[in-house]
Design a protein around this motif. Structure first.
Motif, PDB file in Angstrom:
ATOM      1  N   UNK A  43       0.699  -1.266   0.043  1.00 37.05           N
ATOM      2  CA  UNK A  43      -0.081   0.074   0.073  1.00 37.05           C
ATOM      3  C   UNK A  43       0.908   1.193   0.043  1.00 37.05           C
ATOM      4  N   UNK A  44       0.098   2.425   0.103  1.00 32.73           N
ATOM      5  CA  UNK A  44       0.953   3.637   0.061  1.00 32.73           C
ATOM      6  C   UNK A  44       1.527   3.884   1.650  1.00 32.73           C
ATOM      7  N   UNK A  45       2.422   4.641   1.210  1.00 29.33           N
ATOM      8  CA  UNK A  45       3.630   5.011   2.646  1.00 29.33           C
ATOM      9  C   UNK A  45       2.472   5.601   3.543  1.00 29.33           C
ATOM     10  N   UNK A  46       2.648   5.538   4.880  1.00 31.72           N
ATOM     11  CA  UNK A  46       1.770   6.270   5.955  1.00 31.72           C
ATOM     12  C   UNK A  46       2.739   6.840   6.972  1.00 31.72           C
ATOM     13  N   UNK A  47       2.179   7.620   7.762  1.00 30.93           N
ATOM     14  CA  UNK A  47       2.787   8.377   8.919  1.00 30.93           C
ATOM     15  C   UNK A  47       1.913   7.520  10.152  1.00 30.93           C
ATOM     16  N   UNK A  48       2.746   7.231  11.143  1.00 30.65           N
ATOM     17  CA  UNK A  48       2.242   6.904  12.460  1.00 30.65           C
ATOM     18  C   UNK A  48       2.290   7.836  13.466  1.00 30.65           C
ATOM     19  N   UNK A  49       1.115   7.971  13.847  1.00 31.74           N
ATOM     20  CA  UNK A  49       1.322   9.013  15.229  1.00 31.74           C
ATOM     21  C   UNK A  49       0.394   8.009  16.336  1.00 31.74           C
ATOM     22  N   UNK A  50       1.326   7.653  17.096  1.00 31.19           N
ATOM     23  CA  UNK A  50       0.613   6.606  18.158  1.00 31.19           C
ATOM     24  C   UNK A  50       0.151   5.579  17.576  1.00 31.19           C
ATOM     25  N   UNK A  51      -1.214   5.099  17.882  1.00 30.76           N
ATOM     26  CA  UNK A  51      -1.873   4.138  17.057  1.00 30.76           C
ATOM     27  C   UNK A  51      -2.608   4.458  15.865  1.00 30.76           C
ATOM     28  N   UNK A  52      -2.598   5.807  15.487  1.00 32.60           N
ATOM     29  CA  UNK A  52      -3.278   6.410  14.238  1.00 32.60           C
ATOM     30  C   UNK A  52      -2.178   6.249  12.978  1.00 32.60           C
ATOM     31  N   UNK A  53      -2.657   5.847  11.872  1.00 34.97           N
ATOM     32  CA  UNK A  53      -1.944   5.927  10.529  1.00 34.97           C
ATOM     33  C   UNK A  53      -2.687   7.213   9.859  1.00 34.97           C
ATOM     34  N   UNK A  54      -1.885   8.004   9.362  1.00 36.46           N
ATOM     35  CA  UNK A  54      -2.237   9.096   8.542  1.00 36.46           C
ATOM     36  C   UNK A  54      -1.549   8.882   6.938  1.00 36.46           C
ATOM     37  N   UNK A  55      -2.266   9.289   5.995  1.00 40.99           N
ATOM     38  CA  UNK A  55      -1.491   9.079   4.666  1.00 40.99           C
ATOM     39  C   UNK A  55      -1.403  10.422   3.971  1.00 40.99           C
ATOM     40  N   UNK A  56      -0.234  10.813   3.341  1.00 45.06           N
ATOM     41  CA  UNK A  56      -0.008  12.223   2.592  1.00 45.06           C
ATOM     42  C   UNK A  56      -0.774  11.924   1.531  1.00 45.06           C
ATOM     43  N   UNK A  57      -1.582  13.091   1.100  1.00 48.14           N
ATOM     44  CA  UNK A  57      -2.166  12.910  -0.196  1.00 48.14           C
ATOM     45  C   UNK A  57      -1.142  12.662  -1.261  1.00 48.14           C
TER      46      UNK A  57
END
Length: 77
Positions: A43-57
């Protein structure tokens, strides 16, 4: 009477981030599919903030382009 603090301004220069549910809706696939892709490194790369994943557009857009089928080659007979 005190004046309320001003609302924080959005940070400029940072790419918009999608959470996993937003990415799921954007791609039209189940959240479980995105987790499966991540487990398999697809899949696309993601940032992890604690247990949360965020995906840069920007990362999502680049990943989508990488998924595109190659252009058909002209028939050379």
């Amino acid at each position: 009477m005190t004046t309320p603090a001003p609302l924080p301004q959005p940070l400029t220069g940072l790419p918009p981030l999608l959470d996993i549910r937003e990415l799921s809706a954007y791609l039209g696939v189940p959240v479980s599919t995105i987790y499966d892709w991540r487990a398999r490194g697809l899949g696309p790369r993601a940032y992890r903030f604690g247990k949360h994943l965020k995906f840069a557009l920007d990362d999502v857009t680049a990943w989508i382009e990488d998924q595109r089928d190659p252009a058909p080659q002209p028939d050379r007979r």
